[in-house]
Design an enzyme around this catalytic site. Structure first.
Site, PDB file in Angstrom:
ATOM      1  N   CYS A   2      16.154 -12.239 -30.260  1.00 31.94           N
ATOM      2  CA  CYS A   2      16.679 -12.482 -28.918  1.00 31.94           C
ATOM      3  C   CYS A   2      15.489 -12.613 -27.972  1.00 31.94           C
ATOM      4  CB  CYS A   2      17.520 -11.286 -28.480  1.00 31.94           C
ATOM      5  SG  CYS A   2      18.856 -10.928 -29.595  1.00 31.94           S
ATOM      6  N   ARG A  27      14.886 -18.522 -28.559  1.00 30.90           N
ATOM      7  CA  ARG A  27      14.957 -17.301 -29.378  1.00 30.90           C
ATOM      8  C   ARG A  27      16.405 -16.922 -29.718  1.00 30.90           C
ATOM      9  NH1 ARG A  27      10.123 -14.536 -29.151  1.00 30.90           N
ATOM     10  NH2 ARG A  27      11.142 -12.579 -29.673  1.00 30.90           N
ATOM     11  N   TRP A  72      20.700 -13.832 -30.080  1.00 33.33           N
ATOM     12  CA  TRP A  72      21.045 -14.339 -31.403  1.00 33.33           C
ATOM     13  C   TRP A  72      21.715 -13.162 -32.085  1.00 33.33           C
ATOM     14  CZ3 TRP A  72      19.989 -13.125 -36.536  1.00 33.33           C
ATOM     15  CH2 TRP A  72      20.394 -14.083 -37.462  1.00 33.33           C
ATOM     16  N   ASN A  98      15.973  -6.678 -27.944  1.00 33.86           N
ATOM     17  CA  ASN A  98      15.695  -7.589 -29.056  1.00 33.86           C
ATOM     18  C   ASN A  98      15.343  -6.706 -30.241  1.00 33.86           C
ATOM     19  OD1 ASN A  98      14.820  -9.686 -30.747  1.00 33.86           O
ATOM     20  ND2 ASN A  98      12.716  -9.462 -30.028  1.00 33.86           N
ATOM     21  N   GLY A  99      15.975  -6.923 -31.382  1.00 36.98           N
ATOM     22  CA  GLY A  99      15.649  -6.133 -32.569  1.00 36.98           C
ATOM     23  C   GLY A  99      16.892  -5.511 -33.173  1.00 36.98           C
ATOM     24  N   GLU A 465      11.465 -28.962 -48.112  1.00 36.87           N
ATOM     25  CA  GLU A 465      11.379 -29.010 -46.646  1.00 36.87           C
ATOM     26  C   GLU A 465      12.377 -30.034 -46.097  1.00 36.87           C
ATOM     27  OE1 GLU A 465      10.510 -27.433 -44.261  1.00 36.87           O
ATOM     28  OE2 GLU A 465      10.398 -28.861 -42.605  1.00 36.87           O
ATOM     29  N   LYS A 469      15.658 -29.468 -43.497  1.00 33.66           N
ATOM     30  CA  LYS A 469      15.921 -30.219 -42.245  1.00 33.66           C
ATOM     31  C   LYS A 469      17.374 -30.644 -42.197  1.00 33.66           C
ATOM     32  CE  LYS A 469      12.931 -29.042 -41.418  1.00 33.66           C
ATOM     33  NZ  LYS A 469      12.234 -28.107 -40.603  1.00 33.66           N
ATOM     34  N   GLU A 472      19.847 -27.601 -41.828  1.00 33.23           N
ATOM     35  CA  GLU A 472      19.902 -26.802 -40.596  1.00 33.23           C
ATOM     36  C   GLU A 472      20.388 -27.591 -39.391  1.00 33.23           C
ATOM     37  OE1 GLU A 472      15.068 -26.629 -39.962  1.00 33.23           O
ATOM     38  OE2 GLU A 472      16.267 -25.016 -39.182  1.00 33.23           O
ATOM     39  N   HIS A 488      18.592 -28.303 -66.221  1.00 28.22           N
ATOM     40  CA  HIS A 488      18.845 -26.926 -66.705  1.00 28.22           C
ATOM     41  C   HIS A 488      20.009 -26.283 -65.950  1.00 28.22           C
ATOM     42  CE1 HIS A 488      15.268 -27.168 -69.165  1.00 28.22           C
ATOM     43  NE2 HIS A 488      14.622 -27.657 -68.125  1.00 28.22           N
ATOM     44  N   LYS A 587      14.864 -20.368 -32.791  1.00 29.24           N
ATOM     45  CA  LYS A 587      13.547 -20.932 -33.092  1.00 29.24           C
ATOM     46  C   LYS A 587      12.625 -19.881 -33.702  1.00 29.24           C
ATOM     47  CE  LYS A 587      10.345 -23.996 -33.135  1.00 29.24           C
ATOM     48  NZ  LYS A 587      10.425 -25.060 -34.176  1.00 29.24           N
TER      49      LYS A 587
HETATM   50  C1  AGP Z   1      12.366 -24.564 -39.617  1.00 27.43           C
HETATM   51  O1  AGP Z   1      12.974 -25.809 -39.316  1.00 27.43           O
HETATM   52  C2  AGP Z   1      13.285 -23.419 -39.361  1.00 27.43           C
HETATM   53  N1  AGP Z   1      13.683 -23.407 -37.993  1.00 27.43           N
HETATM   54  C3  AGP Z   1      12.791 -22.088 -39.893  1.00 27.43           C
HETATM   55  O2  AGP Z   1      12.870 -22.157 -41.298  1.00 27.43           O
HETATM   56  C4  AGP Z   1      11.335 -21.665 -39.535  1.00 27.43           C
HETATM   57  O3  AGP Z   1      10.416 -22.489 -40.185  1.00 27.43           O
HETATM   58  C5  AGP Z   1      11.129 -20.232 -40.023  1.00 27.43           C
HETATM   59  O4  AGP Z   1      12.021 -19.394 -39.322  1.00 27.43           O
HETATM   60  C6  AGP Z   1       9.683 -19.731 -39.841  1.00 27.43           C
HETATM   61  O5  AGP Z   1       9.347 -19.762 -38.486  1.00 27.43           O
HETATM   62  P1  AGP Z   1       7.796 -19.558 -38.090  1.00 27.43           P
HETATM   63  O6  AGP Z   1       7.031 -20.703 -38.656  1.00 27.43           O
HETATM   64  O7  AGP Z   1       7.788 -19.524 -36.598  1.00 27.43           O
HETATM   65  O8  AGP Z   1       7.347 -18.246 -38.700  1.00 27.43           O
END
Ligand code: AGP
Length: 592
Positions: A2, A27, A72, A98-99, A465, A469, A472, A488, A587
């Site tokens: 958060c 956040r 969040w 936050n936490g 990767e 994308k 998410e 497998h 983020k």
């Molecule tokens: C990436 O598109 C995601 N939003 C997520 O996997 C992100 O890469 C991950 O949370 C790590 O974040 P950071 O690089 O800020 O540590």
């Protein structure tokens, strides 16, 4: 994860808080809220959804002090009552957090037997009432007493109706920065100092166990025994311009198109005449006997590519670990830990770094945010220089991470190196020019709800990767697999409604990936290949091809990744998804 913000000073606390929350929305944006004091009473306004929804219903006037929150959800559904700020039953305290309070259930039980009746499902409301119970007139003392009972990690700020001129803040393993201006007329609290927009402040960072009493232009910090601490401050000019989309429809698309320039910024001044040097790296980092990259999500995929690069360029045994698992692994003592994090605030990565430091390992950070927690907890840090990445879906940070990792692998080789990395911006430009064709293909595949992404060697983490994308931002069940692994078990899922995206840009394994594509075709699954122009024959086997510039195996992740980013973006757009702030995400994931 958060965002918390607080203000006491000459400006309008409410407006300043709203501006700060705008910078913290990355956040978490499940709900937002603001609390303050009006005529000696706590006033609160909170709402589910993004900050715009809170603004639409704001009724707070004449606040003399304010704290704010973007949520969040961890404990408790996304409902108005679970939104922060939270109050104690006497409505004397408002608190933003936050936490996670790990032992909140036992504390809730204990407070319940003492007559406290809870309104919400949150751990934060328990913390607020615990502090209220410990309050006998001294607010700092009440917080200190309450924290002796609390397990977990947190950063919080609170106001009390009997203390109209102070905000109390505390932190344990979560980021919290506090800034004071030179004129000592205002103090600002934030989860992220980059939210201090338009201010030049002297900033301190609360360390674990510290409690701060924040007054107008003055901060007093205490340790867990209430001993007064003299804290070092750093001068920070957070700048004035909030990031803008610069005409792009989404931050994600803007950041995809920034990549030719951000890759260049990552190697500028670090790769000259066949020599690699990092401004923040001493010779002691040049000869590790082995390396373990630790990170989460996209950054973990960069770490996986980093391990291949280091082995190829420097012949140093390397591997990567998901940060939330790394802390349970045994690594040889002379292993160099490389922690990769765009935000520098990811709790899983920070927890792994702290564990590794405690065991005596040397830790190198690779990060995009100056003043972030990671940069203060590693032995050295290499910055991406990619500029703020606003979209939750990481794009330019990833390609900057693999740029830095490519340079790092060459740095470790100790040899004169080729400068072929400098061809990458042009290769990315070529892919960006294909955006209309990629959009056309994406439209065709946007109706599917399940995908496999396949690749070998450098294309394995690259396809992981690309799958992330798509997953998410379009909420599609897309999973990356080692191409050799499909037969497998996973191949059982293939049918005409289960397309496969084959990442073929790896010369060393070309024949094998073509065989894998044949196996897929035999199961009548639709196939899209991302392939170098040199692999012309693939077009006869698959349904669609996105052609990529020819390059080395080690550089191939760049162009393939950008093509994958565009594919995911256009599928999500076609499906009408919220691209920059996808549901359930944030983020920076600052909870474990
Ligand atoms: C990436 O598109 C995601 N939003 C997520 O996997 C992100 O890469 C991950 O949370 C790590 O974040 P950071 O690089 O800020 O540590």
């Amino acid at each position: 994860m958060c965002g918390i913000f607080g203000y006491i000073g000459e400006d309008d606390p409410l407006q300043t808080c709203l501006l700060g929350l705008e910078q913290l929305e990355y956040r978490g944006y499940d709900s937002t809220g603001i609390a303050g004091l009006v005529d000696g009473q706590i006033a609160i306004c909170k709402e589910v959804g993004k900050l715009s929804q809170l603004k639409a219903k704001l009724t707070l006037q004449r606040l003399t002090i304010a704290i704010g929150h973007t949520r969040w959800a961890t404990h408790g559904k996304v409902t108005p009552v679970n939104a922060h700020p939270h109050q104690d039953v006497q409505e004397a305290i408002a608190l933003v957090h936050n936490g996670i309070i790990e032992n909140y259930e036992e504390l809730k039980e204990e407070l319940h037997t003492q007559g406290v009746r809870f309104q919400t499902e949150t751990d934060t409301e328990v913390l607020t009432n615990l502090i209220a119970k410990c309050y006998t007139g001294d607010l700092v003392q009440a917080v200190q007493k309450a924290l002796l009972r609390v397990r977990g990690h947190f950063a919080f700020a609170l106001v009390h109706k009997h203390h109209p001129q102070e905000i109390i803040a505390a932190a344990r393993e979560c980021p919290l920065s506090i800034g004071v201006n030179d004129a000592h007329t205002e103090s600002i609290i934030s989860s992220d100092p980059n939210a201090f927009l338009g201010k030049t402040l002297n900033v301190l960072f609360l360390r674990s166990g510290e409690i701060a009493k924040v007054e107008k232009g003055k901060v007093s910090v205490f340790d867990s025994q209430l001993r007064s601490l003299a804290k070092k401050t750093e001068r920070l000019d957070a700048g004035t311009a909030a990031p803008s989309k610069e005409g792009f429809e989404h931050f994600m698309l803007k950041e995809i198109y920034e990549q030719p320039s951000t890759v260049q910024k990552a190697y500028l001044g670090r790769l000259e005449e066949g020599e690699v040097q990092f401004e923040s790296l001493s010779e002691e980092f040049r000869t590790p006997s082995q390396i373990c990259f630790i990170a989460c999500g996209t950054s973990a995929h960069a770490g996986a590519i980093g391990a291949l690069l280091v082995e190829d360029f420097a012949a140093i045994p390397s591997h990567y670990e998901i940060a939330s698992e790394a802390r349970y692994r045994i690594l040889p003592q002379n292993t160099l830990i490389v922690a990769i994090s765009q935000s520098g605030e990811t709790a899983d990565t920070l927890a792994a770094v702290r564990e590794m430091k405690a065991r005596g390992y040397k830790v190198l950070g690779i990060c995009n945010v100056k003043n972030s927690t990671l940069t203060r907890e590693t032995d050295a840090c290499i910055f991406l220089k990619a500029g703020p990445e606003v979209s939750v879906c990481s794009t330019k940070a990833f390609t900057s991470q693999i740029t830095v990792l490519y340079l790092f692998a060459q740095f470790l080789s100790g040899k004169r190196v080729s400068e072929d990395l400098k061809n990458v911006p042009a290769q990315i430009e070529k892919v960006l020019e294909c955006a209309p064709r990629i959009q056309q293909i994406a439209k065709k595949y946007s109706r599917f709800n399940n995908f496999f992404f396949l690749g070998r060697r450098y294309m394995f983490p690259t396809c992981m990767e690309a799958a992330l994308k798509l997953k998410e931002i379009s909420y599609v069940n897309a999973n990356g697999y080692a191409a050799g692994e499909l037969k497998h078990g996973p191949i059982a899922l293939l049918d005409p409604h289960f397309p496969v995206i084959a990442f073929c840009a790896n010369h060393q394994t070309e024949e094998k990936i073509v065989s894998n594509v044949q196996e897929v075709k035999a199961r009548s699954a639709p196939i899209l290949a991302l392939a170098p122009e040199s692999l012309k024959g693939i077009a006869k086997i698959v349904d669609d091809v996105i052609w990529l510039p020819n390059t080395s195996d080690a550089l191939a992740p760049f162009a393939s990744t950008v093509a994958g980013q565009l594919f995911a973006y256009f599928v999500a757009k076609e499906r009408g998804c919220d691209i920059d702030q996808p549901r359930n995400l944030a983020k920076s994931v600052t909870v474990e």
